[in-house]
Design a protein around this motif. Structure first.
Motif, PDB file in Angstrom:
ATOM      1  N   SER A 171       1.295  -0.756  -0.429  1.00 57.18           N
ATOM      2  CA  SER A 171      -0.532  -0.120   0.068  1.00 57.18           C
ATOM      3  C   SER A 171       0.714   1.037  -0.108  1.00 57.18           C
ATOM      4  CB  SER A 171      -0.691  -0.548   1.406  1.00 57.18           C
ATOM      5  OG  SER A 171      -0.499   0.127   2.390  1.00 57.18           O
ATOM      6  N   ILE A 172       1.937   0.903   0.711  1.00 58.25           N
ATOM      7  CA  ILE A 172       3.094   2.009   0.651  1.00 58.25           C
ATOM      8  C   ILE A 172       3.240   2.537  -0.955  1.00 58.25           C
ATOM      9  CG2 ILE A 172       4.800   3.292   1.797  1.00 58.25           C
ATOM     10  CD1 ILE A 172       4.080   2.028   3.731  1.00 58.25           C
ATOM     11  N   GLN A 173       3.609   1.503  -0.918  1.00 60.09           N
ATOM     12  CA  GLN A 173       4.643   1.578  -2.533  1.00 60.09           C
ATOM     13  C   GLN A 173       3.728   2.210  -3.328  1.00 60.09           C
ATOM     14  OE1 GLN A 173       8.490  -1.456  -2.573  1.00 60.09           O
ATOM     15  NE2 GLN A 173       6.333  -2.102  -3.302  1.00 60.09           N
ATOM     16  N   ASP A 174       2.459   1.190  -3.481  1.00 60.60           N
ATOM     17  CA  ASP A 174       0.868   2.196  -4.481  1.00 60.60           C
ATOM     18  C   ASP A 174       0.881   3.906  -4.120  1.00 60.60           C
ATOM     19  OD1 ASP A 174       0.398  -0.761  -4.719  1.00 60.60           O
ATOM     20  OD2 ASP A 174      -1.196  -0.542  -3.396  1.00 60.60           O
ATOM     21  N   HIS A 180       4.449   9.840  -8.375  1.00 59.31           N
ATOM     22  CA  HIS A 180       5.405  10.179  -9.333  1.00 59.31           C
ATOM     23  C   HIS A 180       4.680   9.680 -10.657  1.00 59.31           C
ATOM     24  CE1 HIS A 180       8.561   9.385  -6.404  1.00 59.31           C
ATOM     25  NE2 HIS A 180       8.846  10.190  -7.054  1.00 59.31           N
ATOM     26  N   ASP A 181       2.805   9.816 -10.745  1.00 65.17           N
ATOM     27  CA  ASP A 181       2.249   9.861 -11.572  1.00 65.17           C
ATOM     28  C   ASP A 181       2.794   7.898 -12.438  1.00 65.17           C
ATOM     29  OD1 ASP A 181       0.417  11.902 -11.847  1.00 65.17           O
ATOM     30  OD2 ASP A 181       1.844  12.669 -12.985  1.00 65.17           O
ATOM     31  N   TRP A 182       3.087   7.066 -12.104  1.00 60.97           N
ATOM     32  CA  TRP A 182       3.217   5.622 -11.824  1.00 60.97           C
ATOM     33  C   TRP A 182       2.072   5.336 -12.310  1.00 60.97           C
ATOM     34  CZ3 TRP A 182       8.512   5.529  -9.657  1.00 60.97           C
ATOM     35  CH2 TRP A 182       9.767   6.166 -10.301  1.00 60.97           C
ATOM     36  N   THR A 183       1.016   5.296 -12.921  1.00 63.46           N
ATOM     37  CA  THR A 183      -0.427   4.678 -12.588  1.00 63.46           C
ATOM     38  C   THR A 183      -0.746   3.111 -12.485  1.00 63.46           C
ATOM     39  OG1 THR A 183      -1.242   6.514 -13.663  1.00 63.46           O
ATOM     40  CG2 THR A 183      -2.865   4.769 -12.977  1.00 63.46           C
ATOM     41  N   PHE A 184      -0.122   2.414 -14.085  1.00 60.27           N
ATOM     42  CA  PHE A 184       0.141   0.957 -13.379  1.00 60.27           C
ATOM     43  C   PHE A 184       0.996   0.292 -12.677  1.00 60.27           C
ATOM     44  CE2 PHE A 184      -0.030   2.417 -17.568  1.00 60.27           C
ATOM     45  CZ  PHE A 184      -1.467   1.458 -18.720  1.00 60.27           C
ATOM     46  N   ASP A 185       2.052   1.061 -12.385  1.00 60.56           N
ATOM     47  CA  ASP A 185       2.636   0.543 -11.087  1.00 60.56           C
ATOM     48  C   ASP A 185       1.930   0.557 -10.073  1.00 60.56           C
ATOM     49  OD1 ASP A 185       5.397  -0.624 -12.466  1.00 60.56           O
ATOM     50  OD2 ASP A 185       5.662   1.423 -12.484  1.00 60.56           O
ATOM     51  N   VAL A 192      -5.226  -6.102  -9.747  1.00 58.58           N
ATOM     52  CA  VAL A 192      -5.293  -6.737 -10.343  1.00 58.58           C
ATOM     53  C   VAL A 192      -4.331  -8.294 -10.166  1.00 58.58           C
ATOM     54  CG1 VAL A 192      -4.783  -7.492 -12.976  1.00 58.58           C
ATOM     55  CG2 VAL A 192      -6.000  -5.095 -12.531  1.00 58.58           C
ATOM     56  N   TRP A 193      -2.756  -8.329  -9.978  1.00 56.49           N
ATOM     57  CA  TRP A 193      -2.115  -9.018 -10.153  1.00 56.49           C
ATOM     58  C   TRP A 193      -2.639  -9.990  -8.544  1.00 56.49           C
ATOM     59  CZ3 TRP A 193      -1.311  -9.300 -14.672  1.00 56.49           C
ATOM     60  CH2 TRP A 193      -0.526  -9.207 -15.711  1.00 56.49           C
ATOM     61  N   ARG A 194      -2.222  -9.323  -7.166  1.00 55.34           N
ATOM     62  CA  ARG A 194      -2.588  -9.572  -6.237  1.00 55.34           C
ATOM     63  C   ARG A 194      -3.950 -10.364  -5.800  1.00 55.34           C
ATOM     64  NH1 ARG A 194      -2.156  -6.101  -1.466  1.00 55.34           N
ATOM     65  NH2 ARG A 194      -4.092  -5.338  -1.913  1.00 55.34           N
ATOM     66  N   PRO A 195      -5.377  -9.765  -6.096  1.00 55.57           N
ATOM     67  CA  PRO A 195      -6.681 -10.716  -6.477  1.00 55.57           C
ATOM     68  C   PRO A 195      -6.341 -11.921  -7.655  1.00 55.57           C
ATOM     69  CG  PRO A 195      -7.101  -8.293  -7.295  1.00 55.57           C
ATOM     70  CD  PRO A 195      -5.839  -8.341  -6.581  1.00 55.57           C
ATOM     71  N   LEU A 196      -5.523 -12.141  -8.831  1.00 49.64           N
ATOM     72  CA  LEU A 196      -5.854 -12.945  -9.621  1.00 49.64           C
ATOM     73  C   LEU A 196      -4.333 -14.052  -9.508  1.00 49.64           C
ATOM     74  CD1 LEU A 196      -5.948 -13.739 -12.896  1.00 49.64           C
ATOM     75  CD2 LEU A 196      -4.103 -13.012 -13.148  1.00 49.64           C
ATOM     76  N   ALA A 197      -3.536 -13.059  -8.289  1.00 49.48           N
ATOM     77  CA  ALA A 197      -2.467 -14.237  -7.945  1.00 49.48           C
ATOM     78  C   ALA A 197      -3.457 -15.435  -6.581  1.00 49.48           C
ATOM     79  CB  ALA A 197      -1.194 -14.183  -6.949  1.00 49.48           C
ATOM     80  N   ILE A 198      -4.287 -14.684  -6.007  1.00 49.29           N
ATOM     81  CA  ILE A 198      -4.891 -15.417  -4.555  1.00 49.29           C
ATOM     82  C   ILE A 198      -5.978 -16.494  -5.333  1.00 49.29           C
ATOM     83  CG2 ILE A 198      -7.210 -14.898  -3.336  1.00 49.29           C
ATOM     84  CD1 ILE A 198      -5.592 -12.676  -2.608  1.00 49.29           C
TER      85      ILE A 198
END
Length: 468
Positions: A171-174, A180-185, A192-198
């Motif tokens: 959450s901090i890294q979000d 920095h406007d790095w929306t995808f990161d 996307v990645w976490r719920p898909l991985a779960i």
């Protein structure tokens, strides 16, 4: 030479048609190429919105699959534990997950490279340490008070505690990526990645012979949370090297906490308002009914993510315009964000009202009972959307203490109404309590923005003010 949409249209369209289309094409071109804060905010809001649309679809599908795979009882246990992880994951960073949106632009504006490096490193170390401490205290509490906890919750609660440190780091890294406007990161790891991985980990475990229980889901959540956070850390480290200067990090934890703690209260009470109902239903009702209520709330999230998308795209821009003293730019952005939030939310709410029975039936037999609750909760979401992300505006303008006080009052109202209404009306009582609290929250935040900043955030009031 790069051809813009207007240049292509001028070449391809007849002159009369081009003349009529030109104003609309100009707005479209500004959306994709404009360099003003409002243009950047629109772009980021659209990107965040698109990710949230896909993420909401993915999360919804995964919840449907998990509910059908696990059954109402085990699914209800898992959603209570995961809700607790989310709630403590908001408090564990001590506000740094949002305060970095203010601290990073301030450090860059002062060319304070040492301070910037300190924020980037210190916020993550502090969040990891505090989340680990909370998890350890939680494990001790579960052990000491295990006799007071229903037996089927004990082991999943331990597993939830293991998730917490890396959930907090993520959450901090979000927040750092958003600053920095790095929306995808910022958005993809969480939505996307976490719920898909779960989901993948859970399905794979069951295919390999593991029981489809809340315990198995908890182990899958640990693997997904830790793995996604590790990948995000490596990617963020590489990107930050290109935008930071080499300087020994300077740590001003006292100054940072003076900003972060009030924001913690804002974020924490906001999350409690949106999650307390699920937790409190688990105190009074069995896991099967918790699952029905959570399914209605999860369906509701499809409307609520519009607010989140606009908030994510504009919070640091509010800070930038406020720090620069650009009152006209800030007022224009506030007006835009109210419209961007309300009208799409209204459209999605109408669609959900029509499609709600079908969506809830996907979870399995008995989940249709959540449809009346969905309709009640939609009223609260529309009330919140009508004033836009005004909580982010107040926080970025230095009014985080007042914002925190409003959320504290809203949380107290929510808890009080839940305690009064759930015993009387069951899970419908929780829906009535939560919707009423959201209406109060929207009205109070609107009043403070008008009184403290002289900004009208209500969607209709603002439009009327602009025409005048």
């Amino acid at each position: 030479m790069r051809l813009t949409p207007m240049a292509w249209a001028e070449r391809l369209l007849p002159s009369p048609l081009y003349g009529r289309a030109r104003p609309h094409l100009a707005r479209l071109e500004a959306l994709f190429t404009g360099e003003e804060d409002r243009d950047g905010a629109r772009r980021m809001a659209l990107i965040v919105f698109a990710i949230r649309v896909f993420g909401a679809f993915l999360a919804y599908v995964s919840q449907v699959i998990l509910a059908r795979l696990m059954g109402g009882h085990e699914y209800g246990i898992f959603v209570v534990v995961w809700t607790l992880v989310v709630v403590f994951g908001i408090f564990a960073p001590f506000g740094f997950s949002s305060s970095v949106l203010r601290l990073i632009p301030e450090c860059r504006a002062r060319a304070d490279h040492a301070g910037l490096n300190g924020v980037l490193l210190g916020s993550r170390l502090f969040g990891l340490a505090s989340a680990t401490a909370i998890a350890l205290v939680g494990c001790v509490g579960i052990t000491v008070f295990s006799g007071l906890i229903t037996s089927y919750y004990v082991l999943p609660l331990y597993l939830g505690a293991v998730c917490l440190p890396l959930f907090t780091l993520g959450s901090i890294q979000d927040g750092i990526a958003r600053a920095h406007d790095w929306t995808f990161d910022a958005m993809l790891p969480t939505f996307v990645w976490r719920p898909l991985a779960i989901l993948v980990a859970m399905v794979l475990a069951v295919v390999l012979g593991a029981p489809a229980t809340a315990t198995t889901a908890g182990i899958a959540a640990i693997a997904a949370t830790w793995g996604v956070a590790a990948v995000q850390t490596l990617r963020l480290r590489r990107r930050l090297k290109g935008v930071t200067e080499k300087a020994p990090p300077a740590f001003d934890f006292r100054g940072w906490l003076a900003i972060s703690v009030p924001i913690l209260l804002v974020e924490g009470f906001f999350q409690l308002i949106t999650s307390a109902d699920v937790i409190m239903v688990s105190f009074f009702r069995p896991p099967d009914e918790v699952a029905v209520y959570f399914a209605a709330a999860r369906t509701l999230a499809l409307a609520h993510f519009v607010y989140f998308a606009v908030r994510s795209a504009t919070a640091h821009r509010y800070s930038r315009l406020y720090q620069a003293g650009d009152r006209d730019g800030l007022a224009a952005l506030v007006a835009d964000t109210a419209r961007w939030t309300f009208w799409p939310t209204l459209a999605i709410a109408l669609l959900l009202a029509l499609a709600g029975p079908l969506l809830l039936s996907l979870f399995g037999p008995g989940f249709m009972a959540g449809y009346p609750i969905l309709l009640v909760l939609l009223a609260g979401v529309l009330a919140r959307a009508s004033v836009g992300p005004v909580d982010a505006l107040l926080t970025m303008a230095g009014e985080q203490n007042r914002c925190a006080a409003i959320y504290a009052l809203t949380f107290a109202l929510n808890v009080g109404l839940n305690l009064a209404l759930i015993p009387l009306f069951g899970i419908m009582g929780a829906g009535l309590a939560t919707a009423s609290a959201m209406v109060f929250e929207a009205a109070a935040l609107y009043h403070q923005a008008q009184a403290r900043l002289d900004l009208h955030t209500f969607v209709w009031r603002r439009q009327a003010h602009e025409r005048a």
